[in-house]
Write a protein that holds these residues in place. Sequence first.
Motif, PDB file in Angstrom:
ATOM      1  N   ILE A   1     -20.969 -47.160 -11.019  1.00  0.00           N
ATOM      2  CA  ILE A   1     -21.971 -47.235 -12.085  1.00  0.00           C
ATOM      3  C   ILE A   1     -21.377 -47.799 -13.373  1.00  0.00           C
ATOM      4  CG2 ILE A   1     -23.476 -45.865 -13.594  1.00  0.00           C
ATOM      5  CD1 ILE A   1     -23.924 -44.010 -11.111  1.00  0.00           C
ATOM      6  N   VAL A   2     -20.242 -47.288 -13.785  1.00  0.00           N
ATOM      7  CA  VAL A   2     -19.652 -47.701 -15.069  1.00  0.00           C
ATOM      8  C   VAL A   2     -19.204 -49.166 -15.045  1.00  0.00           C
ATOM      9  CG1 VAL A   2     -17.778 -47.266 -16.706  1.00  0.00           C
ATOM     10  CG2 VAL A   2     -19.065 -45.357 -15.747  1.00  0.00           C
ATOM     11  N   PRO A   3     -18.381 -49.597 -14.064  1.00  0.00           N
ATOM     12  CA  PRO A   3     -17.992 -51.018 -14.082  1.00  0.00           C
ATOM     13  C   PRO A   3     -19.178 -51.956 -13.843  1.00  0.00           C
ATOM     14  CG  PRO A   3     -16.965 -49.880 -12.225  1.00  0.00           C
ATOM     15  CD  PRO A   3     -17.652 -48.850 -13.049  1.00  0.00           C
ATOM     16  N   MET A   4     -20.132 -51.533 -13.023  1.00  0.00           N
ATOM     17  CA  MET A   4     -21.293 -52.392 -12.763  1.00  0.00           C
ATOM     18  C   MET A   4     -22.068 -52.646 -14.059  1.00  0.00           C
ATOM     19  SD  MET A   4     -24.552 -51.757 -10.238  1.00  0.00           S
ATOM     20  CE  MET A   4     -25.014 -50.262 -11.082  1.00  0.00           C
ATOM     21  N   ARG A   5     -22.292 -51.596 -14.822  1.00  0.00           N
ATOM     22  CA  ARG A   5     -23.022 -51.759 -16.091  1.00  0.00           C
ATOM     23  C   ARG A   5     -22.254 -52.682 -17.036  1.00  0.00           C
ATOM     24  NH1 ARG A   5     -24.681 -46.458 -18.692  1.00  0.00           N
ATOM     25  NH2 ARG A   5     -25.956 -47.876 -19.885  1.00  0.00           N
ATOM     26  N   ALA A   6     -20.940 -52.503 -17.094  1.00  0.00           N
ATOM     27  CA  ALA A   6     -20.128 -53.339 -17.977  1.00  0.00           C
ATOM     28  C   ALA A   6     -20.161 -54.799 -17.528  1.00  0.00           C
ATOM     29  CB  ALA A   6     -18.692 -52.831 -18.002  1.00  0.00           C
ATOM     30  N   LEU A   7     -20.044 -55.035 -16.234  1.00  0.00           N
ATOM     31  CA  LEU A   7     -20.037 -56.407 -15.737  1.00  0.00           C
ATOM     32  C   LEU A   7     -21.387 -57.077 -15.947  1.00  0.00           C
ATOM     33  CD1 LEU A   7     -17.820 -55.893 -12.594  1.00  0.00           C
ATOM     34  CD2 LEU A   7     -17.301 -57.370 -14.533  1.00  0.00           C
ATOM     35  N   VAL A   8     -22.453 -56.327 -15.860  1.00  0.00           N
ATOM     36  CA  VAL A   8     -23.778 -56.892 -16.170  1.00  0.00           C
ATOM     37  C   VAL A   8     -23.819 -57.287 -17.647  1.00  0.00           C
ATOM     38  CG1 VAL A   8     -26.236 -56.338 -16.414  1.00  0.00           C
ATOM     39  CG2 VAL A   8     -25.029 -55.765 -14.295  1.00  0.00           C
ATOM     40  N   ARG A   9     -23.320 -56.409 -18.523  1.00  0.00           N
ATOM     41  CA  ARG A   9     -23.284 -56.734 -19.960  1.00  0.00           C
ATOM     42  C   ARG A   9     -22.419 -57.968 -20.219  1.00  0.00           C
ATOM     43  NH1 ARG A   9     -22.613 -51.180 -20.448  1.00  0.00           N
ATOM     44  NH2 ARG A   9     -20.416 -51.450 -20.918  1.00  0.00           N
TER      45      ARG A   9
END
Length: 154
Positions: free
Chosen positions: A95-103
Amino acid sequence: MLIRWLLAAIHLLAFGFALASILRRTRGLRRCTSTEDLPMIFRADNGWGGSAVVLILTGVARVFGGFEKGADYYLHAPLFHVKMAALVLILVLEIVPMRALVRWRLAVSRGDVPDLTAAPKYARIGVWQTVLLVVMVFAAAGMARGIGVEAGAE
């Protein structure tokens, strides 16, 4: 019989692609110092996400689609629970890296420079995901050999 073989082969290949992709993304995140590093990280992330989708779809088909031993077998196999617990932990950690990579992807598409200071943290998460993926492979190999399954249940 052919569909069982193909589903199993695709499922196993997806583990290989997943492992290669998460290792590549983790390595990229560990070394990430500028936006020049992002295209490789994004490609590896695409491979990680795609292989995860294939793993989940083929896994669900094998357990609940009537192609393999059936849901009752899997739901009573202790190693299946280990495998599913590892999968859930991988997804929660993602969840955390996915959100960051989307940003980061959105920022790059707008021509902005994303804040990459948390990249090493996401790399550490990737290390844990790698370990959990290996746990899943060991659990799958044990299940294929009937380890932990009662003698009459096979």
